[in-house]
Design an enzyme around this catalytic site. Sequence first.
Site, PDB file in Angstrom:
ATOM      1  N   GLY A  11       0.868  -1.169   0.000  1.00  0.00           N
ATOM      2  CA  GLY A  11       0.000   0.000   0.000  1.00  0.00           C
ATOM      3  C   GLY A  11       0.903   1.216   0.000  1.00  0.00           C
ATOM      4  CG  ASP A  20       3.331  -2.576  -6.304  1.00  0.00           C
ATOM      5  OD1 ASP A  20       3.787  -3.541  -6.915  1.00  0.00           O
ATOM      6  OD2 ASP A  20       4.026  -1.837  -5.591  1.00  0.00           O
ATOM      7  CG  ASN A  21       5.664   0.161  -9.215  1.00  0.00           C
ATOM      8  OD1 ASN A  21       5.191   0.761  -8.253  1.00  0.00           O
ATOM      9  ND2 ASN A  21       6.859  -0.379  -9.180  1.00  0.00           N
TER      10      ASN A  21
END
Length: 469
Positions: free
Chosen positions: A93, A263-264
Amino acid sequence: MRAEPQPSRYIADPAITALADWIGAPVEAADFPETIMRFRNDRWAASVGLDSLDDAAWIRHFGRFEPLDGNLPRPLALKYHGHQFRVYNPDIGDGRGFLFAQMRGADGRLLDLGTKGSGQTPYSRAGDGRLTLKGAVREILATEMLEALGVNTSKTFSVVETGEQLQRGDEPSPTRSAVMVRLNHSHIRIGTFQRLVALEDADNMAQLVDYCLTQFPGPLPPDDAPGRDEPAVILLHQVVERMADLAASYMVAGFVHGVLNTDNMNIAGESFDYGPWRWLPTWNPGFTAAYFDHGGLYAFGRQPEALHWNCGQLAVALRLLADTEPLVAAMNRFGDLYMAAIARRWCWRLGVQPRGAEADTALVSTCEQHMRDAAIGPGAFFFTHRGGRGHAEGDLADALAGYESVADGHEYWSDAAPQSMLIEEVEAIWSAIDQRDDWSVLDNKIAQLRRMGEAHGEPPEPAGHARPG
């Protein structure tokens, strides 16, 4: 010529508040001992009506994070999961950043201001929540170079030095600290969807899909696509198209992102979050940017595969809402979309008019072989042969024959050499700042990169499509 960002008045629109009860946690920024403005991007501040802020107000908002009028009352640290080097991690997160504000640009599209280095959050784990000043300078250089080369990228909006001394294991320490603000169209990641499927949260998944389709509209799937009226299927088609174009733009730019984890990857198809990036010194598909990428998972030549794989993880998550067949059909479009994007972007950077799929594919292949044989990188190659002006022999001459020049007469093409961004120059720019507090070298480089962007002009769009960035 490249179009400048269009001026706009400030129009606050914190649309994320519709999802705020589950997508993030309200947080506070760190209280930094100093706030010294080092970079403000007035080109892009004008596009969201914030260029009129004086320096004191800029520091209040982007160093102390006083809320912007009508915007988020408190920043949101966003929750997501993700595959990191193909290993699933539910324990991530926003660990050193948050979503600070949202507003409308001149084109009416939603834009985010997000941070990096703004302090610890509930998702920081063992991290200090900070950013090195060197990391911020590197992000300025990456985003300015990528923008100039037509890549759909986040924009470095602000860098404020914060007066702390940071310890880092992979660079000389203690080192100077900074907080950075980036401007981009979305901080909704593929990992955001992965978290919801892990929680089996179909209701919020449907809400997230609707949010993405509403805020980041794109073309409908082809007429013959199965399930083309289903929201989850529509979204996957759009993301696949955007990621195929993003992958092609990396290859034509000669850029290696280094950490293409899920997550990128945001659903707007924008490149963002730059860590160990590099530009190719020579055309080498095996070239890696991250010293810890021992297996070459995200090597230069494997980036299209990586983005396709990441799209697959979005498809897996969307199985919570849609059947497999239409999602697979969307995924299967990636290869053809990527090849079409490579051809149009290659011809654009070379300054020639495309001739058709067969000829353009042959041109790309021949140019790649020439770069390998000559041990040169794409920057030097495209500059030398822009508009067919270079002296070509053998197969390269045959491949270029019949291509019509569309290059303009911008003075940049008369320079002695093209702008580049090899690691030696990056280190020299940082050294001037670190050793002498000399920011003029960085300022000059930014000016030269923007001039290069003007010379290249706007990158080509797929027929009938509009890039969200």
